[in-house]
Design a protein around this motif. Sequence first.
Motif, PDB file in Angstrom:
ATOM      1  N   THR A  10      10.960   5.046   6.935  1.00  0.00           N
ATOM      2  CA  THR A  10      10.082   3.932   6.532  1.00  0.00           C
ATOM      3  C   THR A  10       8.619   4.159   6.874  1.00  0.00           C
ATOM      4  O   THR A  10       7.737   3.848   6.081  1.00  0.00           O
ATOM      5  N   ASN A  11       8.327   4.709   8.038  1.00  0.00           N
ATOM      6  CA  ASN A  11       6.918   4.909   8.426  1.00  0.00           C
ATOM      7  C   ASN A  11       6.187   5.742   7.395  1.00  0.00           C
ATOM      8  O   ASN A  11       5.081   5.426   6.972  1.00  0.00           O
ATOM      9  N   HIS A  12       6.854   6.800   6.987  1.00  0.00           N
ATOM     10  CA  HIS A  12       6.290   7.719   6.012  1.00  0.00           C
ATOM     11  C   HIS A  12       6.002   6.973   4.694  1.00  0.00           C
ATOM     12  O   HIS A  12       4.931   7.083   4.111  1.00  0.00           O
ATOM     13  N   ILE A  13       6.978   6.162   4.269  1.00  0.00           N
ATOM     14  CA  ILE A  13       6.844   5.468   2.980  1.00  0.00           C
ATOM     15  C   ILE A  13       5.697   4.466   2.994  1.00  0.00           C
ATOM     16  O   ILE A  13       4.900   4.407   2.067  1.00  0.00           O
ATOM     17  N   ILE A  14       5.599   3.677   4.060  1.00  0.00           N
ATOM     18  CA  ILE A  14       4.551   2.655   4.097  1.00  0.00           C
ATOM     19  C   ILE A  14       3.182   3.316   4.021  1.00  0.00           C
ATOM     20  O   ILE A  14       2.293   2.883   3.278  1.00  0.00           O
ATOM     21  N   HIS A  15       3.016   4.384   4.762  1.00  0.00           N
ATOM     22  CA  HIS A  15       1.749   5.091   4.763  1.00  0.00           C
ATOM     23  C   HIS A  15       1.450   5.591   3.342  1.00  0.00           C
ATOM     24  O   HIS A  15       0.343   5.447   2.826  1.00  0.00           O
ATOM     25  N   GLU A  16       2.463   6.174   2.711  1.00  0.00           N
ATOM     26  CA  GLU A  16       2.312   6.745   1.374  1.00  0.00           C
ATOM     27  C   GLU A  16       1.958   5.660   0.351  1.00  0.00           C
ATOM     28  O   GLU A  16       1.026   5.810  -0.430  1.00  0.00           O
ATOM     29  N   ASN A  17       2.706   4.527   0.409  1.00  0.00           N
ATOM     30  CA  ASN A  17       2.535   3.455  -0.579  1.00  0.00           C
ATOM     31  C   ASN A  17       1.123   2.896  -0.608  1.00  0.00           C
ATOM     32  O   ASN A  17       0.648   2.456  -1.640  1.00  0.00           O
ATOM     33  N   LYS A  18       0.495   2.886   0.561  1.00  0.00           N
ATOM     34  CA  LYS A  18      -0.818   2.248   0.680  1.00  0.00           C
ATOM     35  C   LYS A  18      -1.806   2.745  -0.355  1.00  0.00           C
ATOM     36  O   LYS A  18      -2.559   1.968  -0.914  1.00  0.00           O
ATOM     37  N   ASN A  19      -1.797   4.049  -0.605  1.00  0.00           N
ATOM     38  CA  ASN A  19      -2.881   4.599  -1.412  1.00  0.00           C
ATOM     39  C   ASN A  19      -2.494   5.161  -2.777  1.00  0.00           C
ATOM     40  O   ASN A  19      -3.371   5.511  -3.547  1.00  0.00           O
ATOM     41  N   ILE A  20      -1.201   5.218  -3.092  1.00  0.00           N
ATOM     42  CA  ILE A  20      -0.823   5.903  -4.342  1.00  0.00           C
ATOM     43  C   ILE A  20      -1.448   5.219  -5.557  1.00  0.00           C
ATOM     44  O   ILE A  20      -2.106   5.843  -6.381  1.00  0.00           O
ATOM     45  N   PHE A  21      -1.245   3.884  -5.651  1.00  0.00           N
ATOM     46  CA  PHE A  21      -1.778   3.189  -6.825  1.00  0.00           C
ATOM     47  C   PHE A  21      -3.309   3.167  -6.793  1.00  0.00           C
ATOM     48  O   PHE A  21      -3.967   3.382  -7.808  1.00  0.00           O
ATOM     49  N   LYS A  22      -3.858   2.901  -5.601  1.00  0.00           N
ATOM     50  CA  LYS A  22      -5.319   2.810  -5.470  1.00  0.00           C
ATOM     51  C   LYS A  22      -5.985   4.108  -5.968  1.00  0.00           C
ATOM     52  O   LYS A  22      -6.958   4.062  -6.718  1.00  0.00           O
ATOM     53  N   ASN A  23      -5.430   5.244  -5.575  1.00  0.00           N
ATOM     54  CA  ASN A  23      -6.022   6.518  -5.992  1.00  0.00           C
ATOM     55  C   ASN A  23      -5.942   6.717  -7.497  1.00  0.00           C
ATOM     56  O   ASN A  23      -6.888   7.175  -8.126  1.00  0.00           O
ATOM     57  N   LYS A  24      -4.810   6.338  -8.074  1.00  0.00           N
ATOM     58  CA  LYS A  24      -4.647   6.466  -9.528  1.00  0.00           C
ATOM     59  C   LYS A  24      -5.694   5.573 -10.234  1.00  0.00           C
ATOM     60  O   LYS A  24      -6.326   5.980 -11.205  1.00  0.00           O
ATOM     61  N   PHE A  25      -5.871   4.359  -9.701  1.00  0.00           N
ATOM     62  CA  PHE A  25      -6.820   3.413 -10.294  1.00  0.00           C
ATOM     63  C   PHE A  25      -8.245   3.965 -10.205  1.00  0.00           C
ATOM     64  O   PHE A  25      -9.006   3.926 -11.171  1.00  0.00           O
ATOM     65  N   ILE A  26      -8.585   4.502  -9.022  1.00  0.00           N
ATOM     66  CA  ILE A  26      -9.944   5.030  -8.834  1.00  0.00           C
ATOM     67  C   ILE A  26     -10.202   6.204  -9.781  1.00  0.00           C
ATOM     68  O   ILE A  26     -11.301   6.364 -10.309  1.00  0.00           O
ATOM     69  N   ASN A  27      -9.156   6.991 -10.036  1.00  0.00           N
ATOM     70  CA  ASN A  27      -9.309   8.103 -10.988  1.00  0.00           C
ATOM     71  C   ASN A  27      -9.808   7.611 -12.332  1.00  0.00           C
ATOM     72  O   ASN A  27     -10.566   8.281 -13.014  1.00  0.00           O
ATOM     73  N   LEU A  28      -9.322   6.420 -12.749  1.00  0.00           N
ATOM     74  CA  LEU A  28      -9.686   5.893 -14.061  1.00  0.00           C
ATOM     75  C   LEU A  28     -10.909   4.984 -14.003  1.00  0.00           C
ATOM     76  O   LEU A  28     -11.643   4.864 -14.967  1.00  0.00           O
ATOM     77  N   ARG A  29     -11.077   4.261 -12.881  1.00  0.00           N
ATOM     78  CA  ARG A  29     -12.188   3.307 -12.778  1.00  0.00           C
ATOM     79  C   ARG A  29     -13.036   3.609 -11.538  1.00  0.00           C
ATOM     80  O   ARG A  29     -13.163   2.786 -10.638  1.00  0.00           O
ATOM     81  N   GLY A  30     -13.598   4.787 -11.531  1.00  0.00           N
ATOM     82  CA  GLY A  30     -14.481   5.176 -10.428  1.00  0.00           C
ATOM     83  C   GLY A  30     -15.634   4.197 -10.278  1.00  0.00           C
ATOM     84  O   GLY A  30     -16.168   3.997  -9.184  1.00  0.00           O
ATOM     85  N   ASP A  31     -16.026   3.536 -11.399  1.00  0.00           N
ATOM     86  CA  ASP A  31     -17.149   2.581 -11.363  1.00  0.00           C
ATOM     87  C   ASP A  31     -16.848   1.390 -10.447  1.00  0.00           C
ATOM     88  O   ASP A  31     -17.766   0.720  -9.980  1.00  0.00           O
ATOM     89  N   LEU A  32     -15.560   1.136 -10.170  1.00  0.00           N
ATOM     90  CA  LEU A  32     -15.210  -0.028  -9.325  1.00  0.00           C
ATOM     91  C   LEU A  32     -14.896   0.382  -7.878  1.00  0.00           C
ATOM     92  O   LEU A  32     -14.462  -0.447  -7.085  1.00  0.00           O
ATOM     93  N   LYS A  33     -15.144   1.636  -7.544  1.00  0.00           N
ATOM     94  CA  LYS A  33     -14.780   2.166  -6.229  1.00  0.00           C
ATOM     95  C   LYS A  33     -15.343   1.296  -5.094  1.00  0.00           C
ATOM     96  O   LYS A  33     -14.637   0.955  -4.139  1.00  0.00           O
ATOM     97  N   ASP A  34     -16.601   0.888  -5.231  1.00  0.00           N
ATOM     98  CA  ASP A  34     -17.236   0.104  -4.143  1.00  0.00           C
ATOM     99  C   ASP A  34     -16.663  -1.306  -4.023  1.00  0.00           C
ATOM    100  O   ASP A  34     -16.861  -1.975  -3.022  1.00  0.00           O
ATOM    101  N   GLU A  35     -15.991  -1.761  -5.082  1.00  0.00           N
ATOM    102  CA  GLU A  35     -15.401  -3.108  -5.050  1.00  0.00           C
ATOM    103  C   GLU A  35     -14.088  -3.118  -4.267  1.00  0.00           C
ATOM    104  O   GLU A  35     -13.594  -4.169  -3.862  1.00  0.00           O
ATOM    105  N   LEU A  36     -13.497  -1.916  -4.091  1.00  0.00           N
ATOM    106  CA  LEU A  36     -12.189  -1.835  -3.420  1.00  0.00           C
ATOM    107  C   LEU A  36     -12.354  -1.803  -1.904  1.00  0.00           C
ATOM    108  O   LEU A  36     -13.383  -1.382  -1.391  1.00  0.00           O
ATOM    109  N   ILE A  37     -11.298  -2.249  -1.213  1.00  0.00           N
ATOM    110  CA  ILE A  37     -11.347  -2.237   0.254  1.00  0.00           C
ATOM    111  C   ILE A  37     -11.124  -0.812   0.740  1.00  0.00           C
ATOM    112  O   ILE A  37     -10.220  -0.136   0.241  1.00  0.00           O
TER     113      ILE A  37
END
Length: 426
Positions: free
Chosen positions: A399-426
């Motif tokens: 579980t520890n591994h998964i929680i750490h992994e889950n945190k950023n997978i979607f965020k990174n994919k989103f930033i790849n497509l919408r780099g213009d919104l990078k500063d809006e993200l936490i």
Amino acid sequence: MIKADVLIVGTGIAGLYTALNLNENLNIILVTKSTLTESNSYLAQGGISTAIDLDDINSFCEDTIKAGNYKNNLDVVKMVATKSIDVIRHLDFLGVDFDKVNDEFSYTKEGGHSKKRIVHCKDYTGKEVIEKLLDKLTRIKNIKILEHTTLIDLITKDNSCLGGVFLNNEKTLKIYSKYTVLATGGIGGLFKNSTNQRTLTGDALSIALKRNIKLKDVEYVQFHPTSLYQNTSKRRFLISESLRGEGAILKNKSGNRFVDELLPRDKVTLAILNEIKKTESDFVYLDISHKNADYIKNRFPLIYNECVKNGIDITKEAIPVRPAQHYYMGGIEVDKYAKTSMNRLFAVGEVSCTGLHGSNRLASNSLLEGLVFGKNCASYINDYIYSTKLEILDIHINTNHIIHENKNIFKNKFINLRGDLKDELI
Ligand SMILES: Cc1cc2nc3c(=O)[nH]c(=O)nc-3n(C[C@H](O)[C@H](O)[C@H](O)COP(=O)(O)OP(=O)(O)OC[C@H]3O[C@@H](n4cnc5c(N)ncnc54)[C@H](O)[C@@H]3O)c2cc1C
């Protein structure tokens, strides 16, 4: 380990309405990562769009497609507009206390709609609908509800979903099911300024990416033009579109009107952001104080009281507002029965991408989408579940591994497509 016929993750309008439409003899487990009512659905203010009658279907479709910048799936738009009449009637039948005049719905108007076609319960529609749905569901014997239980992975085999892995009080819990429905809502918790519950962090989208489940329109995110301007890190309080629908005016810091308030959300948001830049201010003003004070207090009690708490009397003065992340049009790709690209796995509500909204959702079309797709999903499951077997797969999860992994997978994919919104993200 728990076994169920149907596992539903999320207790917003989409998850609850799916559960309510399933056959009563099925064993259903509803799970939420927080409390039962901590969802965006509970916060919804403005209302639910609906075709007023059969003659209004084409016009409702046109408004939806125009707002969506013609990127919508036309078959889905037509299906949802047509089914809107029945689902609203059903909510009325279930006792949802919609505002009415002489026993007829009192429709309101919001940006992008060419006429009044939004049913509402004053300015707390979400709370009223969710409380009525929960009242019905908690009386059904075969439905079990688990709070504070977070989905961290899906149990999968050969592109079939066999259930989910959850964390509950730091313990791992496996729930096996014949069918699994993801109803985990949006992504606002990933943004600094958002009207969404902070707990909504796109968890199911990360899991989908990891498990090769198809996503669609990942780059389409909506900012609401008018959230209350507050200098804090908390969730932004929404000033509903229906204020503008009922005549509120947007003004810059010199008191001048600068945009047609009833344009679709993306256009009004852009106009406000331009005005903020031009006038070197942090916000613009939304003014409804020209309307009768009793009318304002009665029609918008939630907004009136929240503004009073922040030192603003909206019957006498303008409200400082600015845009904030509000809704996610992208999500897990589904067909009209809410089926995903993985067998036995469905996605309903904001976590899904049905094609209804195109690149910009028309106001009050989200609750409607959750209702229509929740019903479609339930009807498919009701038809096929009796010929489907429960499968148990013994898996070990770190579980520890998964929680750490889950945190950023979607965020990174989103930033790849919408780099213009990078500063809006936490
Ligand atoms: C302030 C506000 C006002 C709005 N007003 C309107 C309106 O008037 N009309 C309209 O049509 N739309 C409105 N919207 C949009 C609409 O409310 C949402 O899009 C809609 O409610 C989404 O419903 P849902 O069931 O998909 O998700 P939600 O209602 O957000 O529910 C998501 C559920 O998933 C659970 N969850 C999330 N991740 C996990 C996990 N990992 N494990 C377990 N559970 C999880 C959450 O705890 C929650 O129970 C508004 C949104 C906001 C924020």
